[in-house]
Design an enzyme around this catalytic site. Structure first.
Site, PDB file in Angstrom:
ATOM      1  N   ARG A 122       0.835  -1.200   0.000  1.00 28.67           N
ATOM      2  CA  ARG A 122       0.000   0.000   0.000  1.00 28.67           C
ATOM      3  C   ARG A 122       0.867   1.246   0.000  1.00 28.67           C
ATOM      4  NH1 ARG A 122      -5.662  -1.134   3.257  1.00 28.67           N
ATOM      5  NH2 ARG A 122      -6.582  -2.269   1.521  1.00 28.67           N
ATOM      6  N   GLN A 127      -1.511   2.326  -5.769  1.00 25.48           N
ATOM      7  CA  GLN A 127      -2.934   2.453  -5.467  1.00 25.48           C
ATOM      8  C   GLN A 127      -3.804   1.935  -6.612  1.00 25.48           C
ATOM      9  OE1 GLN A 127      -3.726   6.510  -4.424  1.00 25.48           O
ATOM     10  NE2 GLN A 127      -2.798   6.345  -2.397  1.00 25.48           N
ATOM     11  N   ASP A 130      -4.227  -1.837  -6.303  1.00 22.34           N
ATOM     12  CA  ASP A 130      -4.609  -2.336  -4.986  1.00 22.34           C
ATOM     13  C   ASP A 130      -6.002  -2.967  -5.028  1.00 22.34           C
ATOM     14  OD1 ASP A 130      -5.040  -2.841  -2.347  1.00 22.34           O
ATOM     15  OD2 ASP A 130      -4.716  -0.790  -1.640  1.00 22.34           O
ATOM     16  N   SER A 133      -8.295  -2.575  -1.821  1.00 24.34           N
ATOM     17  CA  SER A 133      -9.051  -1.328  -1.719  1.00 24.34           C
ATOM     18  C   SER A 133     -10.253  -1.333  -2.654  1.00 24.34           C
ATOM     19  CB  SER A 133      -8.148  -0.133  -2.038  1.00 24.34           C
ATOM     20  OG  SER A 133      -7.148   0.012  -1.050  1.00 24.34           O
ATOM     21  N   TYR A 228      -2.043  -0.235   8.109  1.00 23.18           N
ATOM     22  CA  TYR A 228      -2.982  -1.107   8.809  1.00 23.18           C
ATOM     23  C   TYR A 228      -2.895  -0.840  10.315  1.00 23.18           C
ATOM     24  CZ  TYR A 228      -3.339  -3.837   4.484  1.00 23.18           C
ATOM     25  OH  TYR A 228      -3.553  -4.228   3.193  1.00 23.18           O
TER      26      TYR A 228
END
Length: 513
Positions: A122, A127, A130, A133, A228
């Site tokens: 991440r 992004q 990902d 997500s 996280y």
């Protein structure tokens, strides 16, 4: 290079690793695309759509694995699927490497170069790849929709002729991508939303989405460099459990999203929390696949407890939309790996090296942690910032005063010049006109844009006075400069009045449902 997309063998997996739109993109990247017959049927994509997009329809999975250079999958491969793979094949799929060490051994033994899409780091550059997500965004939205369905009442409050309807109270635990999506969906439906997260840094994000941020009175932060949450101390957990008990008594819908990478989901909603909830309440456990945040969650099931609380351990995946987003993530990764013409497995790349869990017959898990740049120290104190702001405001005020003086000087010189030639009566009226224009400009220009619509009432009144004055100045001589100026004033003022009413009317329409 050939990209193959097999049919997902798991009966519960409805997604497919490519859609007609992403097939077109893969072809533009230079790949030849083969897709197994009926691979997209569960996601409502027909073979005809894939053929029209340029893909070749293949009958069996054996053909896909046998002739493809790259295989795109959603769910981790079964033992039978691994047996069909050949050495050097590149596999892009969910793998959950921390939970499936035996699968990694089998893939390494077959010399399959496997990319775990769920292990994409991440970082900002990654992004667009990902998948966690992308799927979490869908899950958060869907959690509210299915939770409200099982709740069986309005989420928003209403006052009707038949009586008052209280708004539902939604508690979201975990403010990651899924949590924020759930907050946004619940808030847009009119619910009272509260959210809890161990990371203090997300408080502003939660409040910006329209929810109230809940926390405990213990100075401990759950944020980590990876983005996280970490495991918290016993004191924090005890305070957290007490907070959840208080909220459980009041909440109508609880949505849990808390997960820790590589570990079982933390237990946040215990049996006494569920017992304290009102009959008809709902728990949506988005961590059900990793054990669940609620101790009573049954993964893959929806059931009602003895005290009337419905617990959702599964959600509709929205397979059509999810497949599109997942396919886009795969295309972005293949873009970064050089497309078909310059395809390369670069183990020096921060993304590829950490997601490539098996490479050339060896297991590359767990990966090296990503280096994190330290935050820049704050060198300016609050007092220094306040002083700097004060100085800037003083400088701005001086500039405005200087500008005003220059403008008035220019206007004065202009009027003095005209006064040398024009009659005294004309100069009297013209001076009033010029000064009125200048003052009006300054008043309107310096009013905040948010006040322009209320200001219409004042400007309309002024415009009405201008129209009356203009009518009094008009004569039968259309060539008279006074009549021409009066006509222009009446015209401009009329336009301003009509425009003011139109803007006000448009604003009022925004408040009508």
């Amino acid at each position: 290079m050939i990209v193959g997309i097999p049919t997902e063998v798991s009966p519960t997996e409805l997604r497919v690793a490519a859609t007609p739109k992403t097939v077109k993109r893969l072809i533009k990247q230079g790949f030849h695309v083969c897709i197994q017959q009926n691979a997209g049927a569960k996601a409502n994509f027909t073979d005809k759509e894939f053929e029209e997009a340029g893909a070749q329809i293949v009958q069996t999975a054996t053909e896909i694995y046998g002739q493809s250079d790259i295989v795109l999958k959603v769910k981790e491969p079964s033992v039978d699927e691994v047996d069909m793979m050949w050495g050097g094949l590149v596999l892009l799929s969910y793998l959950w490497p921390a939970q499936h060490p035996e699968l990694l051994k089998k893939l390494a033994l077959k010399k399959v170069n496997a990319v775990a899409m769920d292990a994409i780091p991440r970082i900002s550059r990654a992004q667009k790849m990902d998948v966690l997500s992308s799927m979490a965004n869908i899950a958060g939205y869907r959690a509210v929709i299915e939770g409200s369905y099982h709740f069986g009442r309005f989420l928003n409050g209403q006052i009707t002729a038949a009586g008052k309807v209280e708004p539902a109270k939604v508690l979201v635990i975990g403010a990651g991508v899924a949590g924020l999506a759930a907050i946004g969906a619940a808030n847009s439906l009119g619910a009272i939303v509260r959210a809890f997260d161990t990371r203090k840094e997300v408080a502003e994000q939660i409040e910006s989405m329209g929810a109230s941020f809940l926390t405990v009175n213990i100075n401990e932060d759950g944020a980590t460099a990876s983005g996280y949450s970490k495991e918290m101390s016993k004191e924090f957990i005890d305070a957290e459990m007490q907070l959840f008990l208080e909220q459980a008594k009041d909440a109508d819908i609880i949505i849990t999203t808390a997960q820790i990478p590589g570990k079982e989901a933390p237990k946040l909603i215990l049996d006494y929390h569920v017992a304290a909830m009102k009959p008809g309440s709902v728990i949506v456990d988005l961590a059900a696949s990793t054990g669940g945040n609620c101790v009573l969650t049954k993964p893959g099931e929806v059931y009602t407890t003895t005290n009337g609380v419905t617990i959702l351990g599964k959600l509709n995946q929205l397979p059509n939309q999810a497949s599109q987003l997942y396919g886009n993530n795969l295309c972005h990764l293949l873009d970064d790996m050089g497309k078909a013409e310059h395809f390369k497995i670069d183990m020096e790349d921060a993304v590829v090296s950490r997601a490539m869990v098996t490479y050339n017959g060896s297991i590359n898990w767990p990966p090296q942690p990503l280096p994190v740049s330290p935050a820049k120290p704050k060198t300016e104190s609050a007092a220094e910032k306040a002083e700097e702001k004060k100085v800037n405001e003083q400088q701005l005020a001086k500039k405005q005063a200087t500008s005003m003086f220059i403008r008035l000087t220019v206007i004065g010189l202009f009027l003095l010049l005209i006064g040398q030639f024009a009659p005294a009566e004309f100069m009297q009226h013209f001076t009033v006109f010029v000064l009125a224009v200048f003052v009006g400009w300054q008043v309107i220009w310096n009013v905040s844009h948010s006040l322009h619509t209320p200001l219409m009432a004042v400007t309309n009144a002024i415009s009405g006075i201008i129209i009356v004055g203009g009518l009094l100045q008009t004569t039968n001589d259309l060539s008279s400069p006074l009549t021409i100026l009066a006509f222009v004033a009446i015209l401009v003022a009329s336009i301003n009045i009509v425009g003011g009413f139109l803007v006000t009317h448009r604003m009022l329409k925004m408040f009508k449902k």
